[in-house]
Design a protein around this motif. Structure first.
Motif, PDB file in Angstrom:
ATOM      1  N   THR A  46      14.778 -11.634 -20.839  1.00 31.32           N
ATOM      2  CA  THR A  46      13.749 -12.490 -21.437  1.00 31.32           C
ATOM      3  C   THR A  46      12.539 -11.661 -21.866  1.00 31.32           C
ATOM      4  OG1 THR A  46      12.931 -12.969 -19.205  1.00 31.32           O
ATOM      5  CG2 THR A  46      14.411 -14.569 -20.189  1.00 31.32           C
ATOM      6  N   ASP A  47      12.250 -10.598 -21.140  1.00 29.18           N
ATOM      7  CA  ASP A  47      11.126  -9.735 -21.508  1.00 29.18           C
ATOM      8  C   ASP A  47      11.377  -9.056 -22.846  1.00 29.18           C
ATOM      9  OD1 ASP A  47       8.663  -8.146 -21.030  1.00 29.18           O
ATOM     10  OD2 ASP A  47      10.084  -6.490 -20.904  1.00 29.18           O
ATOM     11  N   GLU A  48      12.579  -8.545 -23.044  1.00 25.88           N
ATOM     12  CA  GLU A  48      12.915  -7.884 -24.310  1.00 25.88           C
ATOM     13  C   GLU A  48      12.846  -8.866 -25.476  1.00 25.88           C
ATOM     14  OE1 GLU A  48      15.971  -4.412 -22.681  1.00 25.88           O
ATOM     15  OE2 GLU A  48      16.706  -6.424 -23.059  1.00 25.88           O
ATOM     16  N   ILE A  49      13.332 -10.084 -25.255  1.00 23.55           N
ATOM     17  CA  ILE A  49      13.276 -11.097 -26.309  1.00 23.55           C
ATOM     18  C   ILE A  49      11.833 -11.461 -26.609  1.00 23.55           C
ATOM     19  CG2 ILE A  49      13.976 -13.427 -26.969  1.00 23.55           C
ATOM     20  CD1 ILE A  49      16.356 -13.094 -24.995  1.00 23.55           C
ATOM     21  N   THR A  83       7.396 -18.197 -22.046  1.00 18.99           N
ATOM     22  CA  THR A  83       7.771 -19.082 -23.158  1.00 18.99           C
ATOM     23  C   THR A  83       9.246 -18.919 -23.498  1.00 18.99           C
ATOM     24  OG1 THR A  83       5.534 -18.967 -24.071  1.00 18.99           O
ATOM     25  CG2 THR A  83       7.289 -19.660 -25.571  1.00 18.99           C
ATOM     26  N   VAL A  84       9.707 -17.677 -23.552  1.00 15.90           N
ATOM     27  CA  VAL A  84      11.111 -17.408 -23.868  1.00 15.90           C
ATOM     28  C   VAL A  84      12.017 -17.941 -22.765  1.00 15.90           C
ATOM     29  CG1 VAL A  84      12.825 -15.593 -24.226  1.00 15.90           C
ATOM     30  CG2 VAL A  84      10.593 -15.412 -25.306  1.00 15.90           C
ATOM     31  N   ALA A  85      11.626 -17.731 -21.505  1.00  9.71           N
ATOM     32  CA  ALA A  85      12.439 -18.213 -20.378  1.00  9.71           C
ATOM     33  C   ALA A  85      12.610 -19.726 -20.451  1.00  9.71           C
ATOM     34  CB  ALA A  85      11.792 -17.808 -19.057  1.00  9.71           C
ATOM     35  N   GLN A  86      11.538 -20.437 -20.768  1.00  8.93           N
ATOM     36  CA  GLN A  86      11.615 -21.891 -20.882  1.00  8.93           C
ATOM     37  C   GLN A  86      12.518 -22.305 -22.039  1.00  8.93           C
ATOM     38  OE1 GLN A  86       7.535 -23.093 -21.256  1.00  8.93           O
ATOM     39  NE2 GLN A  86       7.106 -22.888 -19.064  1.00  8.93           N
ATOM     40  N   ARG A  87      12.419 -21.587 -23.150  1.00 10.32           N
ATOM     41  CA  ARG A  87      13.261 -21.905 -24.311  1.00 10.32           C
ATOM     42  C   ARG A  87      14.739 -21.776 -23.964  1.00 10.32           C
ATOM     43  NH1 ARG A  87      10.061 -18.402 -28.942  1.00 10.32           N
ATOM     44  NH2 ARG A  87       8.255 -19.779 -29.148  1.00 10.32           N
ATOM     45  N   ILE A  88      15.087 -20.733 -23.244  1.00 11.46           N
ATOM     46  CA  ILE A  88      16.491 -20.486 -22.919  1.00 11.46           C
ATOM     47  C   ILE A  88      17.026 -21.566 -21.979  1.00 11.46           C
ATOM     48  CG2 ILE A  88      18.056 -18.904 -21.728  1.00 11.46           C
ATOM     49  CD1 ILE A  88      16.307 -16.602 -22.835  1.00 11.46           C
ATOM     50  N   VAL A  89      16.266 -21.877 -20.940  1.00  9.05           N
ATOM     51  CA  VAL A  89      16.694 -22.911 -19.988  1.00  9.05           C
ATOM     52  C   VAL A  89      16.856 -24.250 -20.700  1.00  9.05           C
ATOM     53  CG1 VAL A  89      15.983 -24.266 -17.986  1.00  9.05           C
ATOM     54  CG2 VAL A  89      15.711 -21.776 -17.965  1.00  9.05           C
ATOM     55  N   ARG A  90      15.873 -24.621 -21.494  1.00  8.98           N
ATOM     56  CA  ARG A  90      15.939 -25.898 -22.201  1.00  8.98           C
ATOM     57  C   ARG A  90      17.060 -25.919 -23.239  1.00  8.98           C
ATOM     58  NH1 ARG A  90       9.402 -26.262 -23.125  1.00  8.98           N
ATOM     59  NH2 ARG A  90       8.849 -26.903 -21.007  1.00  8.98           N
ATOM     60  N   ALA A  91      17.300 -24.774 -23.877  1.00 11.10           N
ATOM     61  CA  ALA A  91      18.355 -24.715 -24.889  1.00 11.10           C
ATOM     62  C   ALA A  91      19.722 -24.972 -24.274  1.00 11.10           C
ATOM     63  CB  ALA A  91      18.337 -23.353 -25.581  1.00 11.10           C
ATOM     64  N   GLN A 104      17.194 -21.294 -30.689  1.00  6.52           N
ATOM     65  CA  GLN A 104      18.469 -20.760 -31.165  1.00  6.52           C
ATOM     66  C   GLN A 104      18.492 -19.242 -31.064  1.00  6.52           C
ATOM     67  OE1 GLN A 104      18.989 -22.100 -35.173  1.00  6.52           O
ATOM     68  NE2 GLN A 104      18.853 -24.266 -34.641  1.00  6.52           N
ATOM     69  N   VAL A 105      17.449 -18.620 -31.566  1.00  3.72           N
ATOM     70  CA  VAL A 105      17.408 -17.161 -31.591  1.00  3.72           C
ATOM     71  C   VAL A 105      17.312 -16.607 -30.172  1.00  3.72           C
ATOM     72  CG1 VAL A 105      16.135 -15.149 -32.421  1.00  3.72           C
ATOM     73  CG2 VAL A 105      16.377 -17.150 -33.890  1.00  3.72           C
ATOM     74  N   ALA A 106      16.446 -17.196 -29.346  1.00  6.25           N
ATOM     75  CA  ALA A 106      16.286 -16.707 -27.977  1.00  6.25           C
ATOM     76  C   ALA A 106      17.586 -16.829 -27.191  1.00  6.25           C
ATOM     77  CB  ALA A 106      15.171 -17.484 -27.282  1.00  6.25           C
ATOM     78  N   LEU A 107      18.260 -17.974 -27.308  1.00  4.67           N
ATOM     79  CA  LEU A 107      19.498 -18.180 -26.557  1.00  4.67           C
ATOM     80  C   LEU A 107      20.586 -17.213 -27.001  1.00  4.67           C
ATOM     81  CD1 LEU A 107      21.090 -19.822 -24.487  1.00  4.67           C
ATOM     82  CD2 LEU A 107      21.682 -21.421 -26.309  1.00  4.67           C
ATOM     83  N   THR A 108      20.718 -17.015 -28.286  1.00  5.99           N
ATOM     84  CA  THR A 108      21.771 -16.124 -28.778  1.00  5.99           C
ATOM     85  C   THR A 108      21.494 -14.678 -28.400  1.00  5.99           C
ATOM     86  OG1 THR A 108      22.054 -17.647 -30.615  1.00  5.99           O
ATOM     87  CG2 THR A 108      23.157 -15.527 -30.792  1.00  5.99           C
ATOM     88  N   ARG A 130       9.207  -9.645 -26.394  1.00  5.81           N
ATOM     89  CA  ARG A 130       8.566  -8.591 -27.185  1.00  5.81           C
ATOM     90  C   ARG A 130       9.071  -8.609 -28.622  1.00  5.81           C
ATOM     91  NH1 ARG A 130       5.424  -5.181 -24.674  1.00  5.81           N
ATOM     92  NH2 ARG A 130       5.706  -3.532 -26.222  1.00  5.81           N
ATOM     93  N   ALA A 131      10.319  -8.976 -28.812  1.00  7.42           N
ATOM     94  CA  ALA A 131      10.836  -9.083 -30.171  1.00  7.42           C
ATOM     95  C   ALA A 131      10.145 -10.209 -30.925  1.00  7.42           C
ATOM     96  CB  ALA A 131      12.343  -9.314 -30.139  1.00  7.42           C
ATOM     97  N   PHE A 132       9.809 -11.295 -30.196  1.00  5.68           N
ATOM     98  CA  PHE A 132       9.164 -12.453 -30.822  1.00  5.68           C
ATOM     99  C   PHE A 132       7.641 -12.366 -30.795  1.00  5.68           C
ATOM    100  CE2 PHE A 132      13.135 -14.932 -29.856  1.00  5.68           C
ATOM    101  CZ  PHE A 132      13.418 -15.214 -31.180  1.00  5.68           C
ATOM    102  N   LEU A 133       7.091 -11.413 -30.018  1.00  7.74           N
ATOM    103  CA  LEU A 133       5.646 -11.298 -29.838  1.00  7.74           C
ATOM    104  C   LEU A 133       5.068 -12.565 -29.205  1.00  7.74           C
ATOM    105  CD1 LEU A 133       4.693  -9.632 -33.256  1.00  7.74           C
ATOM    106  CD2 LEU A 133       5.350  -8.510 -31.139  1.00  7.74           C
ATOM    107  N   VAL A 134       5.782 -13.099 -28.194  1.00 12.13           N
ATOM    108  CA  VAL A 134       5.323 -14.285 -27.465  1.00 12.13           C
ATOM    109  C   VAL A 134       5.428 -14.003 -25.965  1.00 12.13           C
ATOM    110  CG1 VAL A 134       5.974 -15.903 -29.283  1.00 12.13           C
ATOM    111  CG2 VAL A 134       7.628 -15.340 -27.498  1.00 12.13           C
ATOM    112  N   PRO A 135       4.765 -14.819 -25.116  1.00 11.09           N
ATOM    113  CA  PRO A 135       4.846 -14.592 -23.661  1.00 11.09           C
ATOM    114  C   PRO A 135       6.262 -14.730 -23.123  1.00 11.09           C
ATOM    115  CG  PRO A 135       3.002 -16.030 -24.197  1.00 11.09           C
ATOM    116  CD  PRO A 135       3.803 -15.878 -25.459  1.00 11.09           C
ATOM    117  N   GLU A 136       6.568 -13.957 -22.089  1.00  7.02           N
ATOM    118  CA  GLU A 136       7.904 -13.990 -21.491  1.00  7.02           C
ATOM    119  C   GLU A 136       8.239 -15.376 -20.945  1.00  7.02           C
ATOM    120  OE1 GLU A 136      10.513 -11.693 -18.023  1.00  7.02           O
ATOM    121  OE2 GLU A 136       8.465 -11.049 -18.480  1.00  7.02           O
TER     122      GLU A 136
END
Length: 420
Positions: free
Chosen positions: A145-148, A158-166, A132-136, A150-156
């Motif tokens: 995705t890189d900026e997100i 991981t965020v890219a996968q979250r957004i696509v799946r969301a 939810q947070v990554a997509l918004t 770093r905000a979450f302190l997780v690998p880029e």
């Protein structure tokens, strides 16, 4: 205008306009993934035309109109192929025979705040909190995705996968593009507030790039916060978040020098703080406390910022109260980042040696491995203790970690000042 200048202008405009553009198109097509695709199509057209034709007087309107026409074309193609966009339903029948402008006008009825609809759609319970947070942040904050990451302190990745799946999950679940009502609205509120605050934070202290701040993001987060406060006036944490953002934003004019270099909190000219925003923030904090939300995480953070706002001079700051408020916040929201902030307050209230002991406990935290503010705080504490060689090493580690050019320059300057 050179090609390079045009691309720079387009990039800057896109960062500002893309959230509203995607929100507007999402209302038309009722699919956030398709809306982002159509918005990107409009961007491609801009990249093709603006370098030669020039940037339009109203680039946001130009992008929106282009994306709307693309949406109409897409809807008509789907209809002709017998694959009508199901989410549009029968209410589109008949209108599709209209000319493009007439159809756009019909779709442009004032049906509420598109940004707010999009943020609640992106925070639908069919998604995980992280998704939810990554997509918004991607759709409304315009963050990469890189900026997100770093905000979450997780690998880029991981965020890219979250957004696509969301986006796929929202489409598969045929999630309605609307602001929920009743109990469902309250259930989604925590995620929405978190998203709004993360958007604000990215504007207040940009993770990457050459600017210390991205004011448009701060303004958008404040706007969304005020809308939420009007929508849910009895929710204390909404007012707590509004208070927190307003008071932080009050310092914006004092946070940078004319050349854009950052000015740290204790060195800022408090006469340049926006007293109107401080007043709005304090009123929102009072409202949150009156509603029984004094111990909520946003209200506690707002109370901390209020301590700074009420101090006419840096030396008047009530650091003992700030440290106590951070201790209460750690109880409500256990987090190594909050603990690091508590250490800073403790260093001011009790001295750097006590605070350094707190910081040392965070060094092995996996989530803090790439968090540049940890060595930055270490460096400050070591410098104050006269351990200049160790302080210099810590500042250089922090400078190597940050992706913000202004912050890197500041940290390197602090490292250079570490002389015996």
């Amino acid at each position: 205008m050179t090609l390079r200048d045009a691309h720079r202008a387009i990039d800057a405009i896109w960062k500002i306009e893309s959230p509203r553009l995607i929100a507007t198109i999402a209302r038309m097509v009722r699919d956030v993934g398709l809306a982002e695709e159509l918005a990107q199509d409009a961007l491609v057209v801009a990249l093709e035309q603006w370098p030669t034709a020039g940037v339009p007087d109203n680039p946001g309107a130009w992008l929106t109109q282009t994306a709307k026409h693309r949406a109409i074309d897409r809807i008509r193609r789907e209809r002709m192929a017998g694959r009508k966009l199901e989410a549009l339903g029968k209410d589109m029948e008949g209108m599709l025979e209209s000319a493009d402008d007439a159809l756009i006008d019909a779709l442009d009825d004032d049906i509420g705040d598109d940004m707010l609809r999009l943020i609640f759609t992106a925070c639908h319970p069919v998604l995980s909190i992280e998704a939810q947070v990554a997509l918004t942040l991607r759709l409304l904050g315009g963050l990469t995705t890189d900026e997100i990451a770093r905000a979450f302190l997780v690998p880029e990745a991981t965020v890219a996968q979250r957004i696509v799946r969301a986006k796929r999950s929202l489409a598969d679940a045929s999630v309605t593009y609307e602001v929920p009502r009743g109990d469902e609205l309250k259930e989604r509120l925590a995620s929405v507030l978190r998203v709004v605050y993360l958007v604000f934070n990215e504007g207040y202290a940009a993770t990457t790039g050459g600017d210390w701040m991205r004011p448009a993001l701060c303004a958008e987060a404040q706007r969304l916060g005020r809308i939420l406060a009007g929508l849910m006036p009895a929710e204390a944490e909404v007012h707590g978040l509004v208070a927190l953002m307003e008071i932080h934003a009050s310092r914006a004019g004092a946070r940078t020098r004319p050349d854009g270099e950052p000015i740290l909190l204790l060195e800022q000219d408090r006469g340049r703080w926006d007293r109107l925003l401080i007043g709005l923030g304090l009123k929102a904090l009072e409202r949150a406390e009156r509603l029984g939300g004094a111990k909520g995480p946003y209200a506690l953070q707002a109370a901390i910022t209020a301590c700074h706002a009420r101090a006419a001079r840096a030396e008047d700051t009530d650091w003992a109260r700030i440290a106590a408020l951070y201790a209460a916040l750690v109880e409500v929201v256990p987090s190594p980042v909050v603990e690091l902030n508590r250490a800073v307050a403790v260093s001011m209230a009790e001295g750097p040696e006590v605070a350094l002991d707190i910081v040392e406990t965070l060094v092995d935290e996996p989530s803090m491995k790439d968090y540049h503010l940890l060595p930055s705080v270490q460096g400050d504490l070591l410098f104050r203790l006269g351990r200049y060689a160790a302080a210099r090493e810590a500042f250089l580690r922090a400078a190597a970690m940050t992706r913000n050019d202004r912050e890197r320059t500041l940290l390197e300057a602090r490292a250079a000042a570490c002389v015996e």
